[in-house]
Motif scaffolding. Structure first.
Motif, mmCIF file in Angstrom:
data_model
loop_
_atom_site.group_PDB
_atom_site.id
_atom_site.type_symbol
_atom_site.label_atom_id
_atom_site.label_comp_id
_atom_site.label_asym_id
_atom_site.label_seq_id
_atom_site.Cartn_x
_atom_site.Cartn_y
_atom_site.Cartn_z
ATOM 1 N N PHE A 111 0.810 -1.222 0.000
ATOM 2 C CA PHE A 111 0.000 0.000 0.000
ATOM 3 C C PHE A 111 0.841 1.268 0.000
ATOM 4 O O PHE A 111 0.294 2.372 -0.010
ATOM 5 C CB PHE A 111 -0.936 -0.003 1.221
ATOM 6 N N LYS A 112 2.176 1.104 0.055
ATOM 7 C CA LYS A 112 3.102 2.238 0.017
ATOM 8 C C LYS A 112 2.884 3.216 1.167
ATOM 9 O O LYS A 112 3.099 4.422 1.028
ATOM 10 C CB LYS A 112 2.992 2.981 -1.323
ATOM 11 N N LYS A 113 2.435 2.705 2.315
ATOM 12 C CA LYS A 113 2.243 3.550 3.476
ATOM 13 C C LYS A 113 2.464 2.713 4.731
ATOM 14 O O LYS A 113 2.334 1.492 4.714
ATOM 15 C CB LYS A 113 0.851 4.171 3.498
ATOM 16 N N LYS A 114 2.792 3.413 5.812
ATOM 17 C CA LYS A 114 3.042 2.733 7.082
ATOM 18 C C LYS A 114 1.788 2.759 7.948
ATOM 19 O O LYS A 114 1.086 3.768 8.000
ATOM 20 C CB LYS A 114 4.202 3.409 7.823
ATOM 21 N N ILE A 115 1.544 1.636 8.629
ATOM 22 C CA ILE A 115 0.449 1.581 9.592
ATOM 23 C C ILE A 115 0.900 2.140 10.933
ATOM 24 O O ILE A 115 0.164 2.878 11.595
ATOM 25 C CB ILE A 115 -0.050 0.130 9.751
ATOM 26 N N LEU A 116 2.121 1.792 11.338
ATOM 27 C CA LEU A 116 2.697 2.272 12.583
ATOM 28 C C LEU A 116 3.717 3.361 12.286
ATOM 29 O O LEU A 116 4.305 3.397 11.199
ATOM 30 C CB LEU A 116 3.376 1.129 13.326
ATOM 31 N N HIS A 117 3.943 4.231 13.251
ATOM 32 C CA HIS A 117 4.997 5.229 13.082
ATOM 33 C C HIS A 117 6.339 4.535 12.879
ATOM 34 O O HIS A 117 7.177 4.982 12.088
ATOM 35 C CB HIS A 117 5.062 6.151 14.303
ATOM 36 N N ILE A 118 6.512 3.446 13.609
ATOM 37 C CA ILE A 118 7.736 2.657 13.525
ATOM 38 C C ILE A 118 7.422 1.266 14.049
ATOM 39 O O ILE A 118 6.611 1.092 14.966
ATOM 40 C CB ILE A 118 8.874 3.317 14.346
ATOM 41 N N ALA A 119 8.014 0.278 13.451
ATOM 42 C CA ALA A 119 7.858 -1.096 13.925
ATOM 43 C C ALA A 119 9.204 -1.546 14.500
ATOM 44 O O ALA A 119 10.256 -1.077 14.067
ATOM 45 C CB ALA A 119 7.411 -2.008 12.788
ATOM 46 N N PRO A 120 9.160 -2.468 15.488
ATOM 47 C CA PRO A 120 8.009 -3.127 16.094
ATOM 48 C C PRO A 120 7.203 -2.222 17.027
ATOM 49 O O PRO A 120 7.557 -1.071 17.242
ATOM 50 C CB PRO A 120 8.635 -4.301 16.853
ATOM 51 N N LEU A 121 6.134 -2.791 17.575
ATOM 52 C CA LEU A 121 5.097 -2.017 18.243
ATOM 53 C C LEU A 121 5.620 -1.194 19.412
ATOM 54 O O LEU A 121 5.158 -0.068 19.627
ATOM 55 C CB LEU A 121 3.990 -2.973 18.719
ATOM 56 N N HIS A 122 6.565 -1.728 20.189
ATOM 57 C CA HIS A 122 7.014 -0.974 21.368
ATOM 58 C C HIS A 122 7.689 0.339 20.968
ATOM 59 O O HIS A 122 7.604 1.328 21.706
ATOM 60 C CB HIS A 122 7.945 -1.822 22.252
ATOM 61 N N HIS A 123 8.327 0.370 19.810
ATOM 62 C CA HIS A 123 8.920 1.626 19.352
ATOM 63 C C HIS A 123 7.850 2.582 18.824
ATOM 64 O O HIS A 123 8.020 3.803 18.883
ATOM 65 C CB HIS A 123 9.960 1.358 18.270
ATOM 66 N N HIS A 124 6.733 2.038 18.329
ATOM 67 C CA HIS A 124 5.608 2.890 17.911
ATOM 68 C C HIS A 124 5.095 3.683 19.102
ATOM 69 O O HIS A 124 4.798 4.879 18.981
ATOM 70 C CB HIS A 124 4.496 2.021 17.317
ATOM 71 N N PHE A 125 4.989 3.005 20.262
ATOM 72 C CA PHE A 125 4.514 3.702 21.457
ATOM 73 C C PHE A 125 5.485 4.806 21.858
ATOM 74 O O PHE A 125 5.070 5.878 22.309
ATOM 75 C CB PHE A 125 4.334 2.713 22.612
ATOM 76 N N GLU A 126 6.788 4.563 21.690
ATOM 77 C CA GLU A 126 7.768 5.622 21.948
ATOM 78 C C GLU A 126 7.563 6.787 20.990
ATOM 79 O O GLU A 126 7.629 7.958 21.390
ATOM 80 C CB GLU A 126 9.178 5.080 21.770
ATOM 81 N N ALA A 127 7.289 6.459 19.729
ATOM 82 C CA ALA A 127 7.155 7.498 18.701
ATOM 83 C C ALA A 127 5.945 8.390 18.938
ATOM 84 O O ALA A 127 5.946 9.561 18.533
ATOM 85 C CB ALA A 127 7.065 6.859 17.320
ATOM 86 N N ILE A 128 4.905 7.854 19.586
ATOM 87 C CA ILE A 128 3.713 8.687 19.844
ATOM 88 C C ILE A 128 3.806 9.395 21.192
ATOM 89 O O ILE A 128 2.830 10.033 21.623
ATOM 90 C CB ILE A 128 2.413 7.855 19.774
ATOM 91 N N GLY A 129 4.958 9.264 21.855
ATOM 92 C CA GLY A 129 5.186 10.065 23.038
ATOM 93 C C GLY A 129 5.275 9.350 24.366
ATOM 94 O O GLY A 129 5.492 9.993 25.395
#
Length: 353
Positions: A306-324
């Motif tokens: 789909f040429k887009k990311k679902i998460l800010h960053i993978a894996p999930l624990h780093h996504h939570f860091e990325a959202i603050g």
């Protein structure tokens, strides 16, 4: 004769104490030889720069040494081999009760632990060189594939394992397919090693997982296997003592490869071989490990298709860091969830016996 409880808890206590004692020595050498990445930065699975991760961890990646996983497997090695040698040399009944290195239950998981530790250590040594990137992913996967093929073949050919257990539904005959099933489980668990990304995260999660399989093996009367898993928990807790934020060192590949390969063997040892459902409860007990792998897979598929990311960053624990979320908040919440999942998995496993 020692009670079964003491036979299991004593190796855990010994491994913890040994881990606490050897850490200052290990730390001295890791810092003396500057055993950390010299240049920060990682690449995503598709080869592109992991920009969000690099922004979040630009300073912390080179803050502490790698190879902290040595604390875990070294404490288990000293405990396991030490108990075996003392039992043979002195012949005391008490020491013989504490010797849990047996061909029927612990040779294979112990060998997997040490093989993974050795190959992981080689990767870490390459990473800490100036400009080092470590072993290519394809090489590491080939190593896991080779080791898991051997172990899976051992289960099928030597231990006559040709079925997996389903909770409350008996056995499912799979024949020689037990080998590819073992390989898939091993690769998935190795991939979950990327959970080693925030101070204290991987140590707490793996401790819950191995503690769960300690209880499962104990209830299946596989006391030697339970003692081995308990020793791993002891080593993990010693590592975790020094890995809470700010971490003194990182587990890195010598720890994650050792733990995941050994866990693969333990999972199968506690299945039909032990009269339990060790494989079926893995997605519950190791739920956070599975989520870690799936988040990487979903992210990669989404980017390619789909040429887009679902998460800010993978894996999930780093996504939570990325959202603050601060790192300690992510770690503590993962610890809570890992304990809950461990209890749930053990309950299912015990109910199915």
């Amino acid at each position: 004769m020692l009670s079964p409880t003491v036979q299991v808890l004593a190796p855990a206590t010994a491994a913890f104490a040994i881990g606490i004692c050897i850490t200052p020595i290990l730390t001295h050498y890791l810092y003396s030889y500057r055993a950390w990445k010299k240049t920060p930065g990682k690449q995503a699975l598709d080869g592109a720069p992991a920009d969000v991760f690099n922004r979040l961890h630009e300073k912390t990646e080179t803050r502490a040494p790698r190879m902290g996983g040595i604390v875990i497997w070294a404490s288990v090695f000293i405990t396991t081999v030490g108990c075996a040698i003392l039992a043979k040399l002195l012949g005391w009944p008490t020491l013989q009760d504490l010797d849990f290195l047996t061909r029927s239950e612990t040779w294979l998981p112990f060998a997997a632990l040490m093989a993974g530790a050795g190959f992981g250590l080689a990767d870490d040594l390459l990473v800490i060189r100036p400009g080092g990137r470590g072993l290519p992913l394809r090489v590491r996967l080939a190593v896991v594939l080779a080791l898991s093929s051997f172990a899976g073949g051992w289960f099928w050919a030597k231990l006559d394992v040709h079925a997996i257990s389903l909770p409350f539904h008996g056995h499912l005959e799979v024949g020689w397919f037990i080998v590819p099933i073992f390989i898939i489980v091993s690769l998935a668990l190795y991939a979950s090693g990327v959970i080693d990304g925030i101070d204290g995260l991987s140590g707490g999660v793996f401790a819950s997982v191995f503690a769960s399989y300690t209880i499962i093996a104990f209830t299946e009367q596989q006391l030697d296997l339970a003692a081995f898993c308990a020793a791993v928990v002891g080593g993990l807790l010693a590592f975790l003592w020094f890995n809470v934020p700010p971490a003194r060192f990182y587990m890195s590949d010598t720890g994650t490869m050792a733990l995941t390969l050994s866990l693969s063997v333990v999972v199968f040892m506690t299945d039909t071989l032990g009269g339990g459902v060790g494989i079926a409860v893995l997605p519950v007990i190791g739920g956070l490990l599975m989520v870690t792998v799936l988040s990487d897979v979903i992210q990669m598929i989404s980017k390619r298709v789909f040429k887009k990311k679902i998460l800010h960053i993978a894996p999930l624990h780093h996504h939570f860091e990325a959202i603050g979320w601060p790192g300690p908040k992510v770690v503590m919440r993962y610890w809570v969830l890992s304990i809950v999942l461990a209890f749930a998995g053990v309950i299912v496993a015990l109910s199915a016996l």
